[in-house]
Write a protein that holds these residues in place. Structure first.
Motif, PDB file in Angstrom:
ATOM      1  N   ALA A  16      24.307 -58.109  53.900  1.00 38.59           N
ATOM      2  CA  ALA A  16      25.027 -57.553  53.543  1.00 38.59           C
ATOM      3  C   ALA A  16      25.408 -56.229  55.110  1.00 38.59           C
ATOM      4  O   ALA A  16      26.733 -55.988  55.241  1.00 38.59           O
ATOM      5  CB  ALA A  16      25.741 -57.854  52.310  1.00 38.59           C
ATOM      6  N   ALA A  17      24.826 -55.701  54.606  1.00 34.71           N
ATOM      7  CA  ALA A  17      24.770 -53.910  55.048  1.00 34.71           C
ATOM      8  C   ALA A  17      24.316 -54.221  56.365  1.00 34.71           C
ATOM      9  O   ALA A  17      24.709 -53.445  57.245  1.00 34.71           O
ATOM     10  CB  ALA A  17      23.389 -53.873  54.525  1.00 34.71           C
ATOM     11  N   PHE A  18      23.812 -55.382  56.903  1.00 28.66           N
ATOM     12  CA  PHE A  18      23.831 -55.178  58.450  1.00 28.66           C
ATOM     13  C   PHE A  18      24.996 -56.296  59.290  1.00 28.66           C
ATOM     14  O   PHE A  18      25.494 -55.097  60.006  1.00 28.66           O
ATOM     15  CB  PHE A  18      22.068 -55.777  58.813  1.00 28.66           C
ATOM     16  CG  PHE A  18      22.196 -56.599  60.230  1.00 28.66           C
ATOM     17  CD1 PHE A  18      21.555 -55.313  60.778  1.00 28.66           C
ATOM     18  CD2 PHE A  18      22.381 -57.197  60.918  1.00 28.66           C
ATOM     19  CE1 PHE A  18      20.959 -55.487  62.866  1.00 28.66           C
ATOM     20  CE2 PHE A  18      21.729 -58.217  61.955  1.00 28.66           C
ATOM     21  CZ  PHE A  18      21.696 -56.941  63.115  1.00 28.66           C
ATOM     22  N   ALA A  19      25.797 -57.319  58.339  1.00 24.84           N
ATOM     23  CA  ALA A  19      26.573 -57.253  58.546  1.00 24.84           C
ATOM     24  C   ALA A  19      28.190 -56.223  59.185  1.00 24.84           C
ATOM     25  O   ALA A  19      28.557 -56.910  60.040  1.00 24.84           O
ATOM     26  CB  ALA A  19      27.297 -58.517  58.154  1.00 24.84           C
ATOM     27  N   LYS A  20      28.049 -55.734  57.675  1.00 24.59           N
ATOM     28  CA  LYS A  20      28.983 -53.979  57.725  1.00 24.59           C
ATOM     29  C   LYS A  20      28.606 -53.415  58.596  1.00 24.59           C
ATOM     30  O   LYS A  20      29.586 -52.789  59.616  1.00 24.59           O
ATOM     31  CB  LYS A  20      28.954 -53.903  56.433  1.00 24.59           C
ATOM     32  CG  LYS A  20      29.590 -54.458  55.227  1.00 24.59           C
ATOM     33  CD  LYS A  20      29.310 -54.000  53.668  1.00 24.59           C
ATOM     34  CE  LYS A  20      29.606 -54.519  52.892  1.00 24.59           C
ATOM     35  NZ  LYS A  20      29.834 -53.876  51.480  1.00 24.59           N
ATOM     36  N   GLY A  21      27.431 -53.067  59.314  1.00 25.39           N
ATOM     37  CA  GLY A  21      27.064 -52.429  60.436  1.00 25.39           C
ATOM     38  C   GLY A  21      27.409 -53.074  62.102  1.00 25.39           C
ATOM     39  O   GLY A  21      28.441 -51.774  62.636  1.00 25.39           O
ATOM     40  N   LEU A  22      27.428 -54.356  61.884  1.00 23.31           N
ATOM     41  CA  LEU A  22      27.357 -54.845  62.650  1.00 23.31           C
ATOM     42  C   LEU A  22      28.948 -54.817  63.244  1.00 23.31           C
ATOM     43  O   LEU A  22      29.467 -54.401  64.400  1.00 23.31           O
ATOM     44  CB  LEU A  22      26.892 -56.633  62.949  1.00 23.31           C
ATOM     45  CG  LEU A  22      25.329 -56.915  63.128  1.00 23.31           C
ATOM     46  CD1 LEU A  22      25.382 -57.985  63.230  1.00 23.31           C
ATOM     47  CD2 LEU A  22      25.135 -55.548  64.187  1.00 23.31           C
ATOM     48  N   ASP A  23      29.733 -54.623  61.678  1.00 23.79           N
ATOM     49  CA  ASP A  23      31.292 -55.052  62.430  1.00 23.79           C
ATOM     50  C   ASP A  23      31.916 -54.394  62.207  1.00 23.79           C
ATOM     51  O   ASP A  23      32.505 -53.658  63.338  1.00 23.79           O
ATOM     52  CB  ASP A  23      31.794 -55.598  60.605  1.00 23.79           C
ATOM     53  CG  ASP A  23      32.881 -55.880  60.655  1.00 23.79           C
ATOM     54  OD1 ASP A  23      33.718 -56.225  61.503  1.00 23.79           O
ATOM     55  OD2 ASP A  23      33.892 -54.700  59.526  1.00 23.79           O
ATOM     56  N   ALA A  24      31.800 -52.226  62.187  1.00 27.42           N
ATOM     57  CA  ALA A  24      31.822 -51.368  62.467  1.00 27.42           C
ATOM     58  C   ALA A  24      31.307 -50.972  63.873  1.00 27.42           C
ATOM     59  O   ALA A  24      32.022 -50.285  64.626  1.00 27.42           O
ATOM     60  CB  ALA A  24      31.140 -50.232  62.973  1.00 27.42           C
ATOM     61  N   LEU A  25      30.412 -51.838  64.563  1.00 25.93           N
ATOM     62  CA  LEU A  25      30.244 -51.476  66.438  1.00 25.93           C
ATOM     63  C   LEU A  25      31.332 -52.404  66.219  1.00 25.93           C
ATOM     64  O   LEU A  25      31.265 -52.050  68.178  1.00 25.93           O
ATOM     65  CB  LEU A  25      28.744 -51.292  66.628  1.00 25.93           C
ATOM     66  CG  LEU A  25      28.159 -50.797  65.608  1.00 25.93           C
ATOM     67  CD1 LEU A  25      26.693 -50.828  66.294  1.00 25.93           C
ATOM     68  CD2 LEU A  25      27.976 -49.723  66.741  1.00 25.93           C
ATOM     69  N   ALA A 155      19.521 -49.570  64.346  1.00 17.87           N
ATOM     70  CA  ALA A 155      20.023 -48.305  64.351  1.00 17.87           C
ATOM     71  C   ALA A 155      20.025 -47.611  66.044  1.00 17.87           C
ATOM     72  O   ALA A 155      20.331 -46.927  66.856  1.00 17.87           O
ATOM     73  CB  ALA A 155      18.341 -47.203  63.845  1.00 17.87           C
ATOM     74  N   GLY A 156      19.651 -48.879  66.791  1.00 15.84           N
ATOM     75  CA  GLY A 156      19.115 -49.109  68.012  1.00 15.84           C
ATOM     76  C   GLY A 156      20.732 -49.018  68.423  1.00 15.84           C
ATOM     77  O   GLY A 156      21.281 -48.669  69.303  1.00 15.84           O
ATOM     78  N   GLY A 160      22.760 -46.536  71.185  1.00 14.58           N
ATOM     79  CA  GLY A 160      22.962 -46.889  72.089  1.00 14.58           C
ATOM     80  C   GLY A 160      21.198 -46.435  72.838  1.00 14.58           C
ATOM     81  O   GLY A 160      20.602 -47.041  74.091  1.00 14.58           O
ATOM     82  N   THR A 161      19.791 -46.836  71.792  1.00 17.51           N
ATOM     83  CA  THR A 161      18.265 -47.019  72.409  1.00 17.51           C
ATOM     84  C   THR A 161      17.929 -47.956  72.658  1.00 17.51           C
ATOM     85  O   THR A 161      16.675 -47.858  72.812  1.00 17.51           O
ATOM     86  CB  THR A 161      18.249 -46.130  71.636  1.00 17.51           C
ATOM     87  OG1 THR A 161      18.786 -46.245  70.014  1.00 17.51           O
ATOM     88  CG2 THR A 161      18.951 -44.165  71.422  1.00 17.51           C
TER      89      THR A 161
END
Length: 510
Positions: A16-25, A155-156, A160-161
């Motif tokens: 869930a935390a990872f998916a929320k990060g993708l959604d925010a991006l 994080a990458g 943008g790394t």
């Protein structure tokens, strides 16, 4: 083109935390089955795969991601204009991120009494196919199979790394993962079809730990274990105390464990350099260890001890006064742990010793290849041996001979063991000729050899070993027999009043 991530996992750890990060991006989230429900329950705007493929799941979910709209999105090269044109012609969006871990096949077949039907239904088809497609196209697609990679990937992406090299490392992990998965399935089918010596031999192991070094400091090493290892195993042992195991520790500990598994009565085994320096059995584990220690109180220094019963207070008090690298047992009493954990560096390992190792095969590497054979789990009983000499063994001699035979099986060839009263008193290991091994064992036994028994892992090619045994006072010998010159050894035994029994089975250990 929109950014798209496809998520379909059986292990939902930190998803869930990872998916929320993708959604925010700004990634559109595409998912399947239970993963879709989990994401939607977190309030994420995930859409089903069927909304991408325009094709509903069929065959009880066996077919849902096996579709050109999925795999074209994964495999299209972004630097190839013809690929991009073909996607646009068919209104297919690329998939930039794939997060997949597979049906729990390993966990399923590890269950007691699992049915063949359940095992087969847990063979993932769509998951490995998506992983392999994404990993093949790592230059453009980020593929994640391990939840421990979520944070670094996110994080990458945020910074943008993320580089092609980063994606290549993730792809390499995917191919290892799918190879491991397929190997487990392959070996399951070998088991259920009882196939012997298949045309290819596929093994897979999972990393336990990196080691400081191998047999010597200039050799790099790591420790791996079978995926579903059960029962008696160093790979499965729980370390209760002490510093990290070394390569040589693991080798010696495994040898000690294999030896102690030979006995059902209380038994203690002391090992140095993968050979027993002392083995004893007794009415209690304390008595068994006392015999093992007395067998060779010099060589046990810095050795490994394996016991097949719980370490109690009395045994712990015996162990604490000796420098030992490892003690292996099925359990340790609270008082024993209190006594032994005072010693900072001693390793205490807990593993069941009432079960044989599950894997019936032994694998040894050679340059450019592997040798694979059945484990040597064979043994003999009183009814299996034949008396070759005029004198019959006494009941006590026969018991001691069978004890010595169990021990010699675990000694490097050429091997000779001298035993007396449920205790080894001399071990000759790894010699280039048999009489040389006998001389070492008899010299170690000294005066105790009078009235003792001798075992040999292979036949006597000539009567010189019998002559050496007779000179030391040995009264009974157990060996496989089968030499062209057996009669010479039989005659020598008859001349000296020694009883000799044949097992018809040898125990070479190279």
């Amino acid at each position: 083109m929109k950014k798209r991530a496809l998520l379909s996992v059986s292990d939902k750890t930190n998803l869930a935390a990872f998916a929320k990060g993708l959604d925010a991006l700004g990634y559109e989230l595409v998912s399947t089955g239970g993963t879709l429900k989990a994401l939607q329950a977190e309030g994420l705007p995930a859409i089903p795969v069927s909304a991408v493929t325009n094709f509903d799941e069929i065959l009880d979910g066996r077919v849902k991601t096996l579709h050109p709209f999925i795999h074209a999105g994964l495999l299209a090269r972004r630097d190839d204009s013809s690929h991009i044109e073909q996607l646009e012609e068919r209104d297919i969006d690329p998939i930039d991120i794939v997060v997949v871990n597979l049906y729990p096949f390993k966990e399923t077949i590890a269950k007691e009494g699992v049915s063949e039907e359940d095992a087969i239904e847990n063979i993932d088809i769509g998951g490995p196919t998506m992983l392999r497609s994404a990993a093949k196209n790592f230059r453009d697609v980020t593929v994640i199979v391990d939840p421990s990679d979520y944070d670094s990937v996110l994080a990458g992406l945020q910074e943008g790394t993320q580089s092609v090299e980063d994606r290549k490392l993730l792809a390499a992990k995917v191919f290892r993962h799918t190879a491991n998965y397929d190997a487990m399935i392959c070996n399951y089918f070998i088991d259920i079809t009882d196939e012997q010596d298949p045309e290819t031999y596929t093994v897979t192991y999972e990393k336990v730990q990196s080691l400081r070094y191998g047999e010597n400091p200039h050799q790099q090493a790591a420790f791996y274990k079978e995926g579903n290892v059960k029962g008696a195993s160093i790979a499965n042992a729980k370390q209760l105390h002490g510093k990290e195991l070394s390569y040589n520790n693991i080798q010696d500990a495994n040898a000690a464990l294999e030896m102690v598994l030979e006995f059902s009565e209380p038994a203690a085994v002391a090992v140095k350099h993968m050979n027993p320096c002392g083995i004893g059995i007794g009415a209690s584990i304390s008595e068994a260890f006392a015999k093992a220690y007395d067998a060779d109180p010099v060589s046990i220094f810095g050795g490994i001890v394996a016991l097949n019963k719980e370490v109690d207070e009395a045994t712990a008090n015996q162990l604490k006064d000796i420098f030992l690298e490892i003690v292996i047992a099925p359990s340790f009493s609270e008082k024993a742990l209190e006594i032994l954990t005072v010693k900072k560096n001693i390793r205490l390992l807990e593993t069941p010793v009432d079960q044989s190792p599950v894997n019936p095969k032994k694998v040894v590497s050679v340059i450019g290849g592997l040798l694979v054979q059945d484990r040597d789990v064979a043994s003999v009983t009183k009814d299996d041996v034949t008396v070759a000499t005029k004198r019959q063994p006494t009941e006590q001699e026969l018991e001691e001979l069978l004890f010595a035979w169990k021990v010699v099986k675990h000694v490097k060839s050429n091997a000779i063991v001298v035993a007396k009263g449920d205790q080894t008193i001399g071990v000759g290991a790894g010699q280039m000729n048999r009489v040389g091994a006998a001389k070492i064992a008899l010299e170690q036994a000294g005066d105790k050899a009078k009235g003792a028994v001798m075992s040999s892992d292979a036949f006597f090619p000539m009567p010189d070993t019998v002559e050496a045994a007779a000179a030391a006072g040995i009264t009974a010998i157990i060996q496989p027999g089968g030499s062209k010159r057996d009669q010479d050894s039989i005659d020598a035994c008859d001349k000296h009043g020694i009883t000799m029994v044949f097992t018809g089975m040898r125990h070479f250990k190279h």
